[in-house]
Structures are given as structure tokens and as C-alpha cells.
Write a protein that holds these residues in place. Structure first.
Motif, PDB file in Angstrom:
ATOM      1  N   GLY A 445      36.306  49.199  43.008  1.00 30.03           N
ATOM      2  CA  GLY A 445      36.953  48.031  42.408  1.00 30.03           C
ATOM      3  C   GLY A 445      38.347  48.439  41.961  1.00 30.03           C
ATOM      4  O   GLY A 445      38.689  49.636  41.926  1.00 30.03           O
ATOM      5  N   ARG A 446      39.156  47.455  41.647  1.00 27.89           N
ATOM      6  CA  ARG A 446      40.529  47.735  41.243  1.00 27.89           C
ATOM      7  C   ARG A 446      40.884  47.001  39.959  1.00 27.89           C
ATOM      8  O   ARG A 446      40.470  45.855  39.750  1.00 27.89           O
ATOM      9  CB  ARG A 446      41.512  47.286  42.340  1.00 27.89           C
ATOM     10  CG  ARG A 446      41.434  48.114  43.634  1.00 27.89           C
ATOM     11  CD  ARG A 446      41.916  49.538  43.372  1.00 27.89           C
ATOM     12  NE  ARG A 446      41.889  50.385  44.563  1.00 27.89           N
ATOM     13  CZ  ARG A 446      40.861  51.170  44.912  1.00 27.89           C
ATOM     14  NH1 ARG A 446      39.753  51.202  44.195  1.00 27.89           N
ATOM     15  NH2 ARG A 446      40.936  51.934  45.993  1.00 27.89           N
ATOM     16  N   ILE A 447      41.671  47.685  39.114  1.00 22.95           N
ATOM     17  CA  ILE A 447      42.311  47.030  37.977  1.00 22.95           C
ATOM     18  C   ILE A 447      43.814  47.013  38.288  1.00 22.95           C
ATOM     19  O   ILE A 447      44.239  47.645  39.250  1.00 22.95           O
ATOM     20  CB  ILE A 447      42.016  47.758  36.635  1.00 22.95           C
ATOM     21  CG1 ILE A 447      42.389  49.245  36.725  1.00 22.95           C
ATOM     22  CG2 ILE A 447      40.547  47.612  36.271  1.00 22.95           C
ATOM     23  CD1 ILE A 447      42.328  49.975  35.394  1.00 22.95           C
ATOM     24  N   HIS A 448      44.587  46.299  37.513  1.00 20.74           N
ATOM     25  CA  HIS A 448      46.057  46.199  37.672  1.00 20.74           C
ATOM     26  C   HIS A 448      46.434  45.413  38.948  1.00 20.74           C
ATOM     27  O   HIS A 448      45.669  45.347  39.902  1.00 20.74           O
ATOM     28  CB  HIS A 448      46.755  47.568  37.741  1.00 20.74           C
ATOM     29  CG  HIS A 448      46.479  48.437  36.542  1.00 20.74           C
ATOM     30  ND1 HIS A 448      46.806  49.780  36.513  1.00 20.74           N
ATOM     31  CD2 HIS A 448      45.934  48.165  35.334  1.00 20.74           C
ATOM     32  CE1 HIS A 448      46.459  50.282  35.346  1.00 20.74           C
ATOM     33  NE2 HIS A 448      45.921  49.328  34.615  1.00 20.74           N
ATOM     34  N   GLY A 449      47.638  44.871  38.905  1.00 18.18           N
ATOM     35  CA  GLY A 449      48.170  44.186  40.078  1.00 18.18           C
ATOM     36  C   GLY A 449      47.412  42.907  40.407  1.00 18.18           C
ATOM     37  O   GLY A 449      46.554  42.443  39.640  1.00 18.18           O
ATOM     38  N   GLU A 450      47.738  42.351  41.568  1.00 16.89           N
ATOM     39  CA  GLU A 450      47.093  41.101  41.972  1.00 16.89           C
ATOM     40  C   GLU A 450      45.579  41.292  42.126  1.00 16.89           C
ATOM     41  O   GLU A 450      44.787  40.436  41.719  1.00 16.89           O
ATOM     42  CB  GLU A 450      47.707  40.589  43.280  1.00 16.89           C
ATOM     43  CG  GLU A 450      49.179  40.234  43.111  1.00 16.89           C
ATOM     44  CD  GLU A 450      49.768  39.503  44.312  1.00 16.89           C
ATOM     45  OE1 GLU A 450      49.027  39.271  45.293  1.00 16.89           O
ATOM     46  OE2 GLU A 450      50.956  39.163  44.256  1.00 16.89           O
ATOM     47  N   GLU A 451      45.179  42.452  42.702  1.00 20.52           N
ATOM     48  CA  GLU A 451      43.736  42.719  42.870  1.00 20.52           C
ATOM     49  C   GLU A 451      43.056  42.788  41.513  1.00 20.52           C
ATOM     50  O   GLU A 451      41.898  42.381  41.368  1.00 20.52           O
ATOM     51  CB  GLU A 451      43.507  44.042  43.627  1.00 20.52           C
ATOM     52  CG  GLU A 451      43.609  43.940  45.128  1.00 20.52           C
ATOM     53  CD  GLU A 451      45.044  43.876  45.610  1.00 20.52           C
ATOM     54  OE1 GLU A 451      45.968  43.903  44.770  1.00 20.52           O
ATOM     55  OE2 GLU A 451      45.249  43.788  46.829  1.00 20.52           O
ATOM     56  N   GLY A 452      43.774  43.310  40.525  1.00 22.99           N
ATOM     57  CA  GLY A 452      43.214  43.424  39.181  1.00 22.99           C
ATOM     58  C   GLY A 452      42.991  42.065  38.538  1.00 22.99           C
ATOM     59  O   GLY A 452      42.085  41.904  37.723  1.00 22.99           O
ATOM     60  N   LEU A 453      43.830  41.094  38.872  1.00 27.46           N
ATOM     61  CA  LEU A 453      43.612  39.731  38.368  1.00 27.46           C
ATOM     62  C   LEU A 453      42.449  39.085  39.116  1.00 27.46           C
ATOM     63  O   LEU A 453      41.571  38.474  38.517  1.00 27.46           O
ATOM     64  CB  LEU A 453      44.882  38.896  38.559  1.00 27.46           C
ATOM     65  CG  LEU A 453      46.046  39.220  37.607  1.00 27.46           C
ATOM     66  CD1 LEU A 453      47.343  38.585  38.094  1.00 27.46           C
ATOM     67  CD2 LEU A 453      45.728  38.753  36.194  1.00 27.46           C
ATOM     68  N   ARG A 454      42.455  39.259  40.434  1.00 29.16           N
ATOM     69  CA  ARG A 454      41.382  38.645  41.238  1.00 29.16           C
ATOM     70  C   ARG A 454      40.015  39.249  40.907  1.00 29.16           C
ATOM     71  O   ARG A 454      38.989  38.593  41.064  1.00 29.16           O
ATOM     72  CB  ARG A 454      41.675  38.816  42.732  1.00 29.16           C
ATOM     73  CG  ARG A 454      42.877  37.996  43.165  1.00 29.16           C
ATOM     74  CD  ARG A 454      42.989  37.927  44.678  1.00 29.16           C
ATOM     75  NE  ARG A 454      44.313  37.470  45.034  1.00 29.16           N
ATOM     76  CZ  ARG A 454      45.274  38.243  45.530  1.00 29.16           C
ATOM     77  NH1 ARG A 454      45.040  39.520  45.773  1.00 29.16           N
ATOM     78  NH2 ARG A 454      46.455  37.753  45.806  1.00 29.16           N
ATOM     79  N   ALA A 455      40.031  40.517  40.450  1.00 26.73           N
ATOM     80  CA  ALA A 455      38.760  41.176  40.113  1.00 26.73           C
ATOM     81  C   ALA A 455      38.022  40.430  39.009  1.00 26.73           C
ATOM     82  O   ALA A 455      36.807  40.559  38.873  1.00 26.73           O
ATOM     83  CB  ALA A 455      39.025  42.614  39.670  1.00 26.73           C
ATOM     84  N   PHE A 456      38.747  39.669  38.215  1.00 19.39           N
ATOM     85  CA  PHE A 456      38.127  38.951  37.096  1.00 19.39           C
ATOM     86  C   PHE A 456      38.116  37.444  37.350  1.00 19.39           C
ATOM     87  O   PHE A 456      38.304  36.631  36.447  1.00 19.39           O
ATOM     88  CB  PHE A 456      38.824  39.315  35.782  1.00 19.39           C
ATOM     89  CG  PHE A 456      38.687  40.781  35.494  1.00 19.39           C
ATOM     90  CD1 PHE A 456      37.453  41.300  35.127  1.00 19.39           C
ATOM     91  CD2 PHE A 456      39.754  41.653  35.657  1.00 19.39           C
ATOM     92  CE1 PHE A 456      37.285  42.661  34.902  1.00 19.39           C
ATOM     93  CE2 PHE A 456      39.600  43.009  35.433  1.00 19.39           C
ATOM     94  CZ  PHE A 456      38.361  43.521  35.058  1.00 19.39           C
ATOM     95  N   SER A 457      37.952  37.099  38.625  1.00 24.18           N
ATOM     96  CA  SER A 457      37.895  35.685  38.989  1.00 24.18           C
ATOM     97  C   SER A 457      36.855  35.509  40.079  1.00 24.18           C
ATOM     98  O   SER A 457      36.405  36.484  40.677  1.00 24.18           O
ATOM     99  CB  SER A 457      39.273  35.238  39.517  1.00 24.18           C
ATOM    100  OG  SER A 457      39.505  35.837  40.771  1.00 24.18           O
ATOM    101  N   SER A 458      36.490  34.263  40.315  1.00 27.61           N
ATOM    102  CA  SER A 458      35.621  34.006  41.463  1.00 27.61           C
ATOM    103  C   SER A 458      36.294  32.909  42.288  1.00 27.61           C
ATOM    104  O   SER A 458      36.901  31.988  41.743  1.00 27.61           O
ATOM    105  CB  SER A 458      34.222  33.612  41.014  1.00 27.61           C
ATOM    106  OG  SER A 458      34.123  32.240  40.873  1.00 27.61           O
TER     107      SER A 458
END
Ligand code: NAD
Length: 497
Positions: A445-458
Motif C-alpha cells: 500500500g502507499r501513503i503520500h501523494g495521489e495514491e496516498g489520498l486514494r488509499a483512503f477512499s473507495s
């Protein structure tokens, strides 16, 4: 009348430098954690209903308050971890950069966007949107008690979630102050960020509490345990674990710059950095010259709790034994100590240790040392360096020092690490737009950046029919001839290329 209410259990936090007690915090159990999650759920509904620009403004207010309270925050970090005040202040600065980026970019990254519908769905308007998950649980470590968990919780809040945060039991005060500053800066959304305190049992209660995702930062062993708990309820899980980061030094590298960066990357924060430098592979032509420079710089550092110390004590007392085992084990297996050795350990302080000729299967090369120890081994060429760097069961960060940035980038691209810096160490950590995370024992998984935002969304995908389809296929009323025509057309189109 005697009060028969049982006193709430508390635990004490001690200074890693002196052992003196700093503060006491409650041991939050399943009940307290459940209450925090329920409160967060209510707060999240109001938060998610705001336009993205309003959430951004609130988060920027929180950032401003953190900047105003920078000294107080850095003071708690320094007291709880033992790190120098300057390092703690830099940790807050880095955190502010990330929070600003997450706040300013969440609206753009997560908003609804349309996508091409394709030939067979030309009658549809297709779009997708990233929606908040709900309540995110964050379990944090002690080494960067603000910066590290903020990589999850700042991005989760920006994505429209509420957060219940369980900081390490060594650094609960940092988490408590963080939530308090949020409540003061954004009182209309108090409860959106709650800190619960306690040891492993509190983290376990959070993993069982029904949160919509659990973001864990810590060691791979604990990650496995927490992931097993999350598996029972299919709670999504993100793991940011340890590292055994390698630095590759080529023959044409600037050795002064490489040595300077290696010493800082390996020894700052007493080596207690997940993406700190632990292994260096230098091509044979420059190995001796590099070692000389590394030893000279590392040997000049002052260690202790004085104002001008380069780094302070080991924060986790038990880690000292790991460092000792790695150093003595490497020496017993034929390594040479260029600086320090077993005698460098003077609990809770460990002076810099520089080793060379360490066998690749020694614990000092295969396990995370998490102390002020760096191994500088010689390799025949860049190919061997890449092979050895990639042979680790960890894959978090890495660095390459090379005469040309372009050639360095080509070497970096061959590394398995999740983040690589060319001609610097940890360069990626200060760039909020760059995702951060690893593979293998370093987690996923990734934190930070765009991926980090998407990681906490569905993601929710949507189609809106704009007009009746020329070839309607989703109806029992479709004539057989129409279906056959569609199949013929598809076959023709897909056979062409
Ligand atoms: P740890 O695994 O001991 O603890 C991490 C957290 O998990 C703590 O808050 C702890 O209380 C909690 N915990 C422990 N057992 C639990 C359980 N059974 N259920 C729920 N929670 C539980 O790690 P640590 O010593 O605090 O941190 C050091 C480790 O973290 C190192 O390996 C380091 O490399 C890693 N780290 C990784 C990153 C990254 O971003 N990849 C950043 C910082 C630190």
C-alpha cells in the motif's frame, strides 16, 4: 462515602535519555475505543457532506495552528523520543508540508471524472468518483511519532474520513497534542480526529472496532498479527513496515557528497529511521576512499543529550540488544569494524559503528538493525551492487550515488525499492506528491501523494444512459439477429489488431 468507582488504568511514559517519568496516559480498552469510533462516525458524516474546498480550508487552519504550536509539538516529540530538538522541529516542518499538499490536492485528485465509454456503450456517460471510506484507524510507531502517522491520518482526513489514532505507547503525548490542536483549530468538527492511548491491547481493540480501514506503521511481525485480526472482519489493511535500505556508490560518484549523505542517512535519529541507510555497496575502485570519508565524518559526531549532539539515545530500550547482536555477530563472521564496535554501546546511547566485509547472510545484512550502524561493503561492479541491494527481504527505500543523474536514474530503475533517491538520501520523503511505501517485509500500500489520498477512499463507478442504445444487448427483447450482428462486429474489430 467512599468512592467505589475503579480508577482507570494508566501507563507511564519515561524519558529514553534519563528514564525519568514524563507523563501518564489512560490505557484505553475496547469500550473507550468503540466510543471514539462511534463519535468519529458521527463527525465524519458532517465532514464528508462539506464541499472539498471547505475541508481544505479547515485542514489548512489546522496546519496553521500546528505551525504556530511548532515549538510545543517539537518539545513533546523530543522529550518522548529523546531526539535532538532541531530534529524534532524538522519533523514538524516536514509534516506541515505534507498536510498542506494533502489539503490542497484532495479535491482535484478525488473529484468525479468522466472516462471514455467504449464502442458498445456509446450511449452511456461513464464517470467515477473517489468517496471517503468512513472512519480510518491509524496505528503508529515511535521513531517519527508525528511525521509517520500523519502520512496516513492527514491524507485520510483530506479524503473526507474521520480518524481514530493509536500512537505508540512510547510516544502517546505527541498523538494527544495533535488531536488537541485539531479540536482547537477546527472546533466545529471536534471528534473528527481522536487519539486513543495504550499498549498493543489498545491497537488490537482498534483493529476489532469496525473501522473502515486500518493503516498500520510498525514492524513486519506486528503487521502480521494486526492483519490477521483485520482479516476476520475483512477490514482493509495498509502496512508500512521496516526497511534495510541500500545505497549504491559508483566509481564516478562524488565521494564527499556520498559520504556526507550516507552518514546522515545511517546515523540521524540514532539510525531509527524506517528508510534509513543500513547497507552500502560501493564499487571496489572507490570503496576504500569512501570508507575513509564515512569514518571521518561519523567519528566526528557527538552523541548524547547535549544541545549540539548529532543524535540522542535509543528510544526503545530493547533495540539496544538487537544492535549489539548484529555488530558482534558480524564481527564473529569475519567483518571488520572501521569505527566503533561492541564497545560503542553505552545504554541508552550507541556511538556510530561502521563495518565492512560483512557476509551477506549475517544478521547485520538481512535484518533491520534500526540503530546507528552502517555496513559499507565492496562490490565488483554496479550489476553486483544491484543484485545485492535487491536480495533483501525488505524493499522500502534506496539511493544511488553516481557521476551523472541520468545514469544514476537508470540504476535506480533496476532497484525493487518503493522509493529511490539519486545523489541524495531520503530525497523522496520531503516531496508530498511522491507516494511512499514498500514491498515484501516492508509492507504494502502507499501513503503520500495521489495514491496516498486514494488509499483512503473507495471508488464508485457510474454510468448514465444518454440515449437509447443503437444495439441494445441488455434486454431479453433483443432480436437474435441483432445479437449476431454485434458479435460479428466485435469479432471483426478485435481481430484486426
Ligand atoms: P511495533 O510493531 O512494535 O509497534 C507499532 C504499533 O503497533 C505500536 O503503536 C504498537 O502499540 C502497536 N501494536 C503492537 N502490537 C499490536 C497488536 N497486537 N495489535 C494492534 N496494535 C499493536 O513497531 P515500533 O517499534 O513502534 O516501530 C518501529 C518499526 O516501524 C520499525 O520496523 C520501522 O522500520 C517501522 N516504521 C516504518 C515506517 C514506514 O513508513 N514504512 C515508518 C516508521 C517506522
Amino acid at each position: 462515602m467512599t468512592d467505589t468507582t475503579p480508577a482507570a488504568a494508566v501507563f507511564a511514559v519515561h524519558s529514553p535519555a534519563t528514564g525519568a517519568p514524563i507523563a501518564e496516559h489512560p490505557v484505553d480498552g475496547p469500550e473507550e475505543v468503540s466510543r471514539a469510533v462511534a463519535r468519529a462516525r458521527t463527525a465524519q458524516e458532517k465532514w464528508a457532506a462539506l464541499p472539498a474546498a471547505r475541508r481544505r480550508d479547515h485542514l489548512l487552519r489546522w496546519k496553521k495552528a500546528l505551525a504556530t504550536d511548532l515549538d510545543a509539538m517539537a518539545g513533546v516529540i523530543a522529550e518522548e523520543t529523546g531526539k535532538p530538538a532541531g530534529d524534532a522541529a524538522l519533523e514538524v516542518v516536514l509534516t506541515l508540508e505534507h498536510l498542506a499538499w494533502a489539503a490542497r490536492n484532495a479535491g482535484r485528485v478525488l473529484r468525479r471524472r468522466t472516462v471514455g465509454a467504449g464502442l458498445f456503450a456509446v450511449h452511456q456517460r461513464a464517470s467515477l468518483v473517489h468517496r471517503p471510506l468512513g472512519v480510518v484507524g491509524v496505528i503508529g510507531p515511535w521513531n517519527y511519532p508525528l511525521y509517520t502517522p500523519m502520512g496516513s491520518l492527514g491524507y485520510a482526513l483530506a479524503a473526507g474520513n474521520a480518524v481514530v489514532f493509536k500512537p505508540s505507547e512510547l510516544t502517546p503525548g505527541t498523538g494527544v497534542l495533535l488531536a488537541r490542536i485539531f479540536d482547537r483549530a477546527v472546533p466545529e468538527h471536534a471528534g473528527l480526529l481522536t487519539t486513543v492511548t495504550g499498549p498493543a491491547s489498545t491497537g488490537d481493540a482498534l483493529a476489532r472496532s469496525g473501522v473502515d480501514k486500518l493503516a498500520f506503521t510498525g514492524s513486519p511481525g506486528t503487521a502480521r498479527t494486526v492483519m490477521e485480526t483485520c482479516a476476520r472482519t475483512l477490514t482493509p489493511f495498509l502496512a508500512e513496515c521496516g526497511g534495510k535500505d541500500a545505497v549504491i556508490v559508483t566509481a564516478d560518484a562524488d565521494l564527499e557528497a556520498a559520504a556526507d549523505a550516507i552518514v546522515w542517512g545511517a546515523l540521524s535519529n540514532a539510525g531509527q529511521t524506517c528508510a534509513g541507510v543500513e547497507r552500502v555497496y560501493a564499487v571496489r575502485e572507490v570503496h576504500a576512499a569512501l570508507c575513509e570519508r564515512v569514518v571521518e565524518r561519523a567519528g566526528a559526531l557527538r552523541v548524547g543529550d547535549a544541545a549540539d549532539s548529532a543524535y540522542g539515545p535509543m528510544t526503545l530500550p530493547a533495540q539496544v540488544a538487537v544492535v549489539e547482536r548484529h555488530v558482534t555477530g558480524a564481527l564473529a563472521e569475519g567483518a571488520r569494524a572501521l569505527l566503533g564496535g561492541p564497545g560503542s554501546v553505552n545504554t541508552p546511547y550507541v556511538s556510530p559503528v561502521v563495518l565492512t566485509d560483512v557476509p551477506e547472510d549475517a544478521a547485520a545484512m538481512t535484518e533491520e538493525t534500526f540503530g546507528p550502524v552502517v555496513v559499507v561493503n565492496a562490490v565488483a561492479d554496479v550489476d553486483e551492487a544491484v543484485e545485492r541491494a535487491n536480495a533483501s527481504r525488505y524493499a522500502l527505500g534506496a539511493a544511488v550515488f553516481c557521476g551523472s543523474g541520468r545514469a544514476g536514474a537508470a540504476i535506480a530503475a533496476r532497484l525493487r525499492a518503493g522509493a529511490v533517491s539519486v545523489n541524495s538520501v531520503l530525497g523522496f520523503a520531503a516531496v508530498p506528491a511522491l507516494p511512499f511505501g514498500g514491498a515484501r517485509e516492508s509492507g504494502f500500500g502507499r501513503i503520500h501523494g495521489e495514491e496516498g489520498l486514494r488509499a483512503f477512499s473507495s471508488v464508485q463507478s457510474m454510468t448514465v444512459q444518454r440515449f437509447a442504445p443503437p444495439i441494445a444487448l441488455t434486454s431479453f427483447a433483443v432480436p437474435e439477429a441483432t445479437r449476431e450482428r454485434a458479435v460479428r462486429l466485435a469479432r471483426f474489430l478485435h481481430r484486426r489488431r
